[in-house]
Write a protein that holds these residues in place. Structure first.
Motif, PDB file in Angstrom:
ATOM      1  N   ALA A  49      44.856  38.340  37.970  1.00 32.74           N
ATOM      2  CA  ALA A  49      44.932  39.444  37.009  1.00 32.74           C
ATOM      3  C   ALA A  49      46.290  40.125  37.082  1.00 32.74           C
ATOM      4  CB  ALA A  49      43.815  40.444  37.273  1.00 32.74           C
ATOM      5  N   GLU A  55      42.258  35.076  31.816  1.00 28.47           N
ATOM      6  CA  GLU A  55      41.113  34.177  31.674  1.00 28.47           C
ATOM      7  C   GLU A  55      40.707  33.629  33.042  1.00 28.47           C
ATOM      8  OE1 GLU A  55      39.319  33.557  29.003  1.00 28.47           O
ATOM      9  OE2 GLU A  55      40.532  34.940  27.801  1.00 28.47           O
ATOM     10  N   ALA A  58      39.095  36.339  35.081  1.00 23.85           N
ATOM     11  CA  ALA A  58      37.725  36.637  34.664  1.00 23.85           C
ATOM     12  C   ALA A  58      36.746  35.626  35.245  1.00 23.85           C
ATOM     13  CB  ALA A  58      37.641  36.651  33.140  1.00 23.85           C
ATOM     14  N   ASP A  59      37.127  34.357  35.258  1.00 22.52           N
ATOM     15  CA  ASP A  59      36.254  33.326  35.818  1.00 22.52           C
ATOM     16  C   ASP A  59      36.032  33.567  37.312  1.00 22.52           C
ATOM     17  OD1 ASP A  59      34.936  30.604  35.853  1.00 22.52           O
ATOM     18  OD2 ASP A  59      36.635  30.215  37.205  1.00 22.52           O
ATOM     19  N   GLY A  62      34.043  36.833  37.899  1.00 20.64           N
ATOM     20  CA  GLY A  62      32.664  36.629  37.461  1.00 20.64           C
ATOM     21  C   GLY A  62      31.861  35.843  38.486  1.00 20.64           C
ATOM     22  N   LEU A  78      35.917  43.808  37.970  1.00 25.39           N
ATOM     23  CA  LEU A  78      35.600  42.997  36.787  1.00 25.39           C
ATOM     24  C   LEU A  78      35.597  43.874  35.531  1.00 25.39           C
ATOM     25  CD1 LEU A  78      34.842  40.301  35.546  1.00 25.39           C
ATOM     26  CD2 LEU A  78      32.428  40.778  36.116  1.00 25.39           C
ATOM     27  N   LEU A  81      39.063  44.402  34.400  1.00 23.91           N
ATOM     28  CA  LEU A  81      39.562  43.194  33.752  1.00 23.91           C
ATOM     29  C   LEU A  81      39.020  43.062  32.332  1.00 23.91           C
ATOM     30  CD1 LEU A  81      41.218  40.602  34.048  1.00 23.91           C
ATOM     31  CD2 LEU A  81      39.168  39.486  34.947  1.00 23.91           C
ATOM     32  N   HIS A  82      37.724  43.349  32.132  1.00 26.02           N
ATOM     33  CA  HIS A  82      37.143  43.313  30.783  1.00 26.02           C
ATOM     34  C   HIS A  82      37.892  44.285  29.858  1.00 26.02           C
ATOM     35  CE1 HIS A  82      33.956  40.565  31.502  1.00 26.02           C
ATOM     36  NE2 HIS A  82      33.202  41.355  32.259  1.00 26.02           N
ATOM     37  N   ARG A  85      41.131  42.917  28.818  1.00 22.16           N
ATOM     38  CA  ARG A  85      40.977  41.805  27.860  1.00 22.16           C
ATOM     39  C   ARG A  85      40.459  42.281  26.506  1.00 22.16           C
ATOM     40  NH1 ARG A  85      37.118  37.656  30.056  1.00 22.16           N
ATOM     41  NH2 ARG A  85      38.106  36.206  28.585  1.00 22.16           N
TER      42      ARG A  85
END
Length: 651
Positions: A49, A55, A58-59, A62, A78, A81-82, A85
């Motif tokens: 990040a 992307e 996020a993986d 998650g 998280l 990060l959302h 994004r």
């Protein structure tokens, strides 16, 4: 060989030391060995990040959350990060779960509030800000943001409470002082100007803070101080149209129109390319077109300048050119109530009633419109089938408008409706005998039940009225008993013969254009000199003061002290040969009664009198006398006096 924990420790040390490539290599080796190691997934996700690989981050994050769903730190990262994004809804969900896991964390409640606000959930945002303040009551920022949300929601008293607490915690918080000052303005609190002055000191580069300070000082009547704050705002942001306009108004209040013009021209020498400045100058020069044309040359899509120039061309009789500009203004900003309202007046003046009525409905959205919507829950009637249902027709704007448009009430009744009519108390006796009206209610009295409602000036649209379908006058009648009494009063044994004339010379001075539309008593002196006439003063209101200390000829009798209401005025009008009136309510009353009426009109008449005609489709018994040029009441008085002399000679 290092253990897993030791390897993670080394990777984290490299990570925090900024040696990200080495840290990433080690995180990768750890995950190759133990693919489901949650700490490695979490830390590697944070590193990705930080490097902009959202992307991949996020993986990784998650997967870490899935492995350790009860770890609030994972969920908070998280969520961040959302948010980065562009998915605030997902961020809200993660923060809420994290907060359930750790309910006493201000570090979770505060960012939840911010992302909920970003997601458009102001209720959740406010609750989260308040929760943050409960968890950590010494923090000012949650109270600041809660106060801002409360202010935007219209909960002004709560906003003031929150923002006062915030500035006690952080006396140097300029934004808190600013929003507190604006909230105090809403409640007309005298502290508003002082509070906004503090905000302006703490926010020296914020033009909006200076603008609001200027507004507060303007509202307090401190015109010079308001102008100073507004000049400072323009120095910070010369493109602010609202600042220029308020500055023009403050300068006019401080030193008259001449002072406003001088000040604005001085500023425009410094910023000759400021279209908003030229528009503001036009407000201080009511008759001039040059400043509006200059504004449009600099900014062809300046909607306010387009409407302003269109209005002035309309008042000069150049209606075709006016309509072209109004159309441009509406195309530029179709949702602007002001643009459509302005166009409605030009359309109606030009005789385009169909388009005019449609635009006229925009009046309720105009900020400075003189009356406000009633807020009735019943639907607006627009011509639908209404047989067997009850409708409330209600007065808006002035008494003259009510008299002109009450003609539609019998037509609504003819469609099978039960008609209730709500008007000012002084109109109730006059309208009580109107055919088809079941009940006339004075404004402020309890209303009976009804199914539909319609303001009187929306009725022409409901009936799709065109010039050729205007419901004809007369539609009002004077009370027979009152008329008989007034005929006896006016034809007493001591009264000489001659043409009897009811005279009105002024309207309501609260009306914005009254100075232009009202000739005043002195201007009508030539009429009073016409032999063979007896004049009866019907003038009420402030215009009646013109009689004080003025020597009037024996042919003039002031009836104002004996007039109780419009029903009395109607009875007098029914008892005289002619009514001569300026553009005001008694003119409409005479026309509605069908008595001979002469109306004195300014060079820029109200839309209902149309253009370049001596008659009126609204009032068949009316004759219109128009100024040949702005302000020339002398020419009107001379024309009316000549017509009176001719009529008196044949009476």
């Amino acid at each position: 060989m290092a253990t897993l924990d030791e390897a993670l420790g080394i990777a984290l040390d490299l990570h925090t030391a900024g040696r990200t490539e080495e840290a990433e290599t080690l995180y990768g080796r750890i995950l190759d060995a133990v693919p489901d190691e949650p700490n490695a997934l979490h830390l590697y996700g944070l590193l990705c990040a930080q490097g902009g690989r959202l992307e991949q981050a996020a993986d990784l994050l998650g997967r870490a959350v899935a492995l350790r769903p009860g770890q609030p730190e994972y969920r908070a990262n998280l969520a961040t990060l959302h948010q980065a994004r562009g998915n605030p809804a997902a961020a809200v969900a993660e923060y809420r779960t994290a907060l359930r896991l750790c309910p006493d964390s201000a570090a979770l409640a505060f960012p939840l509030a911010g992302v909920a606000r970003q997601a458009g959930d102001s209720g959740l945002a406010l609750a989260a800000y308040r929760r943050t303040a409960l968890i950590q009551p010494d923090l000012a920022e949650p109270m600041v943001q809660a106060g801002i949300l409360l202010r935007y929601a219209g909960r002004t008293d709560e906003a003031v409470t929150a923002l006062r607490r915030a500035v006690r915690l952080r006396p140097d918080h300029g934004e808190a002082w600013h929003h507190l000052g604006v909230a105090l303005q809403r409640t007309r609190d005298p502290e508003a100007a002082t509070t906004l002055a503090q905000a302006a000191t703490l926010l020296p580069e914020d033009a909006t803070a200076r603008l609001n300070l200027g507004r507060a000082r303007y509202d307090a009547g401190h015109w010079g101080a308001a102008a100073a704050a507004l000049c400072h705002a323009l120095a910070l942001d010369p493109a602010r149209d609202d600042v220029w306009e308020l500055l023009a108004a403050a300068r006019r209040k401080a030193g008259g129109e001449g002072e406003a013009v001088t000040a604005l021209r001085r500023l425009l020498r410094l910023r000759p390319d400021a279209a908003n400045g030229w528009h503001a100058l036009s407000l201080a020069e009511p008759g001039a077109l040059g400043s509006l044309r200059r504004a449009l040359a600099l900014q062809p899509d300046h909607r306010n300048a387009l409407s302003g120039l269109a209005n002035r061309l309309r008042d000069r009789g150049a209606v075709a050119a006016s309509l072209r500009l109004h159309d441009r203004a509406v195309r530029l900003e179709p949702a602007s109530a002001e643009a459509r309202w302005n166009r409605s007046l030009a359309r109606l003046l030009a005789g385009d009633l169909t388009g005019g009525w449609e635009d006229y409905e925009a009046r309720w959205g105009v900020a400075d419109f003189p009356t406000r919507p009633r807020g009735l829950p019943q639907p607006l009637w627009s011509g639908e089938g209404i047989a067997g249902q009850t409708i409330l027709l209600h007065e808006e704007q002035g008494r003259g408008d009510a008299i002109q448009f009450v003609r539609y009430a019998p037509l609504v009744a003819a469609r099978g409706a039960r008609v209730l009519l709500e008007v000012g108390a002084d109109l109730v006796p006059l309208f009580r005998g109107l055919p088809g009206v079941e009940r006339v209610v004075a404004r402020g009295e309890p209303l009976p039940a009804f199914d539909w409602q319609c303001p009187l000036l929306s009725l022409p649209r409901a009936f799709a009225t065109r010039l050729e379908t205007i419901p004809a006058a007369p539609y009002l009648t004077a009370d027979p008993a009152r008329a008989a009494a007034w005929r006896e009063r006016l034809a007493g044994p001591d009264q000489p013969g001659g043409l009897t004339v009811g005279l009105v010379w002024a309207g309501n001075p609260q009306f914005a254009g009254d100075r232009e539309r009202s000739p005043g008593l002195a201007a009508l002196a030539p009429l009073l000199a016409v032999p063979g006439c007896r004049f009866f003063g019907l003038q009420l209101g402030p215009g009646h003061d013109a009689l004080a200390g003025r020597a009037m000829p024996p042919s003039f009798t002031d009836l104002a002290p004996e007039i109780r209401d419009f029903a009395d005025t109607a009875a007098i009008m029914a008892s005289v040969d002619l009514v001569v009136s300026s553009c005001t309510a008694p003119a409409h009353l005479a026309g509605a009664l069908g008595v001979p009426l002469w109306v004195l009109l300014s060079h820029a008449p109200d839309w209902r009198w149309l253009l370049d005609r001596a008659d009126s489709p609204w009032y068949p018994t009316a004759r219109l006398f128009r100024q040949p040029r702005p302000g020339d009441w002398a020419a009107v008085a001379a024309e009316v006096a000549a017509a009176l002399a001719e009529r008196a000679a044949h009476s």
